[in-house]
Design a protein around this motif. Sequence first.
Motif, PDB file in Angstrom:
ATOM      1  N   GLU A   7      49.401  34.742  44.132  1.00 43.96           N
ATOM      2  CA  GLU A   7      50.161  35.347  43.042  1.00 43.96           C
ATOM      3  C   GLU A   7      49.392  35.245  41.724  1.00 43.96           C
ATOM      4  O   GLU A   7      49.391  36.190  40.915  1.00 43.96           O
ATOM      5  CB  GLU A   7      51.521  34.646  42.910  1.00 43.96           C
ATOM      6  N   ALA A  10      46.764  37.924  41.629  1.00 42.18           N
ATOM      7  CA  ALA A  10      47.393  39.225  41.395  1.00 42.18           C
ATOM      8  C   ALA A  10      47.798  39.375  39.938  1.00 42.18           C
ATOM      9  O   ALA A  10      47.579  40.432  39.320  1.00 42.18           O
ATOM     10  CB  ALA A  10      48.604  39.392  42.314  1.00 42.18           C
ATOM     11  N   GLN A  11      48.390  38.343  39.375  1.00 41.53           N
ATOM     12  CA  GLN A  11      48.821  38.407  37.983  1.00 41.53           C
ATOM     13  C   GLN A  11      47.626  38.514  37.039  1.00 41.53           C
ATOM     14  O   GLN A  11      47.696  39.213  36.017  1.00 41.53           O
ATOM     15  CB  GLN A  11      49.672  37.190  37.649  1.00 41.53           C
ATOM     16  N   VAL A  14      46.581  42.184  37.153  1.00 45.38           N
ATOM     17  CA  VAL A  14      47.494  43.033  36.393  1.00 45.38           C
ATOM     18  C   VAL A  14      47.338  42.775  34.899  1.00 45.38           C
ATOM     19  O   VAL A  14      47.408  43.705  34.086  1.00 45.38           O
ATOM     20  CB  VAL A  14      48.951  42.809  36.850  1.00 45.38           C
ATOM     21  N   SER A  15      47.091  41.523  34.521  1.00 47.92           N
ATOM     22  CA  SER A  15      46.842  41.207  33.112  1.00 47.92           C
ATOM     23  C   SER A  15      45.595  41.925  32.608  1.00 47.92           C
ATOM     24  O   SER A  15      45.574  42.451  31.484  1.00 47.92           O
ATOM     25  CB  SER A  15      46.681  39.692  32.941  1.00 47.92           C
ATOM     26  N   THR A  18      46.539  45.505  32.071  1.00 45.10           N
ATOM     27  CA  THR A  18      47.372  45.639  30.876  1.00 45.10           C
ATOM     28  C   THR A  18      46.537  45.526  29.611  1.00 45.10           C
ATOM     29  O   THR A  18      46.734  46.271  28.639  1.00 45.10           O
ATOM     30  CB  THR A  18      48.471  44.555  30.885  1.00 45.10           C
ATOM     31  N   LYS A  52      53.035  46.708  36.482  1.00 46.67           N
ATOM     32  CA  LYS A  52      53.672  45.522  37.059  1.00 46.67           C
ATOM     33  C   LYS A  52      53.924  45.686  38.560  1.00 46.67           C
ATOM     34  O   LYS A  52      53.982  44.698  39.291  1.00 46.67           O
ATOM     35  CB  LYS A  52      54.991  45.239  36.349  1.00 46.67           C
ATOM     36  N   THR A  55      51.613  44.063  41.330  1.00 49.02           N
ATOM     37  CA  THR A  55      51.511  42.619  41.590  1.00 49.02           C
ATOM     38  C   THR A  55      51.777  42.232  43.043  1.00 49.02           C
ATOM     39  O   THR A  55      50.962  41.504  43.637  1.00 49.02           O
ATOM     40  CB  THR A  55      52.449  41.842  40.648  1.00 49.02           C
ATOM     41  N   ALA A  59      48.861  40.578  45.502  1.00 48.50           N
ATOM     42  CA  ALA A  59      49.055  39.246  46.080  1.00 48.50           C
ATOM     43  C   ALA A  59      48.937  39.301  47.601  1.00 48.50           C
ATOM     44  O   ALA A  59      48.363  38.395  48.226  1.00 48.50           O
ATOM     45  CB  ALA A  59      50.420  38.688  45.668  1.00 48.50           C
ATOM     46  N   THR A  86      51.448  49.989  48.433  1.00 47.68           N
ATOM     47  CA  THR A  86      51.537  49.689  47.004  1.00 47.68           C
ATOM     48  C   THR A  86      51.539  50.967  46.180  1.00 47.68           C
ATOM     49  O   THR A  86      52.257  51.078  45.181  1.00 47.68           O
ATOM     50  CB  THR A  86      50.375  48.781  46.573  1.00 47.68           C
TER      51      THR A  86
END
Length: 279
Positions: A7, A10-11, A14-15, A18, A52, A55, A59, A86
């Motif tokens: 996780e 994955a975050q 995505v960060s 972003t 989002k 994510t 993961a 996804t």
Amino acid sequence: MSSRENEALAQAAVSALTRQLELAPKPGLPDPRDLGARATRQDHCLLRWSAKALTPGLAAMAAAARRTGTATPELRTELGAIGRSTEHSVRLAGGGHRGALWVLGLLVAAAALEPRATGPDVAATAKKIAAHTDRRAPRRPSRGSSVSAKYGAAGARGEARAGFPHVRRALTTLATARSAGAAESEAWLDALLTVMSTLQDTELLYTAGPHGLRHVQAGARGVLEAGGTATEAGREALSAFDADLQARGWSPRGSGSLLAGALFVDALPVVVSSPAQAA
């Protein structure tokens, strides 16, 4: 690797995406100015929201890589299946990010396979994964593959199978700009322009043809040759380049996806806090 570590990867991905979306001014690409007067306002809002939705899939890709343990054909096929699922989730959330999912998915899987790897080593592991064929992929050609075949461009698959050379070039530019004292946003913009200056962007080839692609590459080189975005001359060149692409309606989206990949790799290794630390 625990589910918490998957996780976290994955975050982090995505960060990175972003942060790429929030960067401005990005020539021809959605950025926060779209919340004002620019015509792509809805696109930018939706892109930030739908990011989002990547994510869970990212993961799952990290978990698949850790479970497999090496860059096998079976892993490539599983990543493809997760990616298609996804994509469906992202469409429901507003769409976009197909290119970013391809880039970040392979890099996240590579980071899961080699937890201590950073920089070019992550790209090299991603290259090993991408070398295999997704045996369950739909046989109908995509727009990107059709454009690649027509113009002889490497495309997204070629970029991955070459070990993401533009991600590696972006990482080099980030390090160089930081060493010269540039602000982070300036380093990121210079990295984006470095990618734009040489990438055979199939989206641009589709919308603008070879002449348009060369025009964008030359514009990006012009900003860098003027001194980059940390200089007054470079900022003036960037403003003119941005206005030109906006007027033409040309969007080098492939460069944005690869910058997101570079920002993800730049942040590695991802440090996972213990439950006590998180509290």
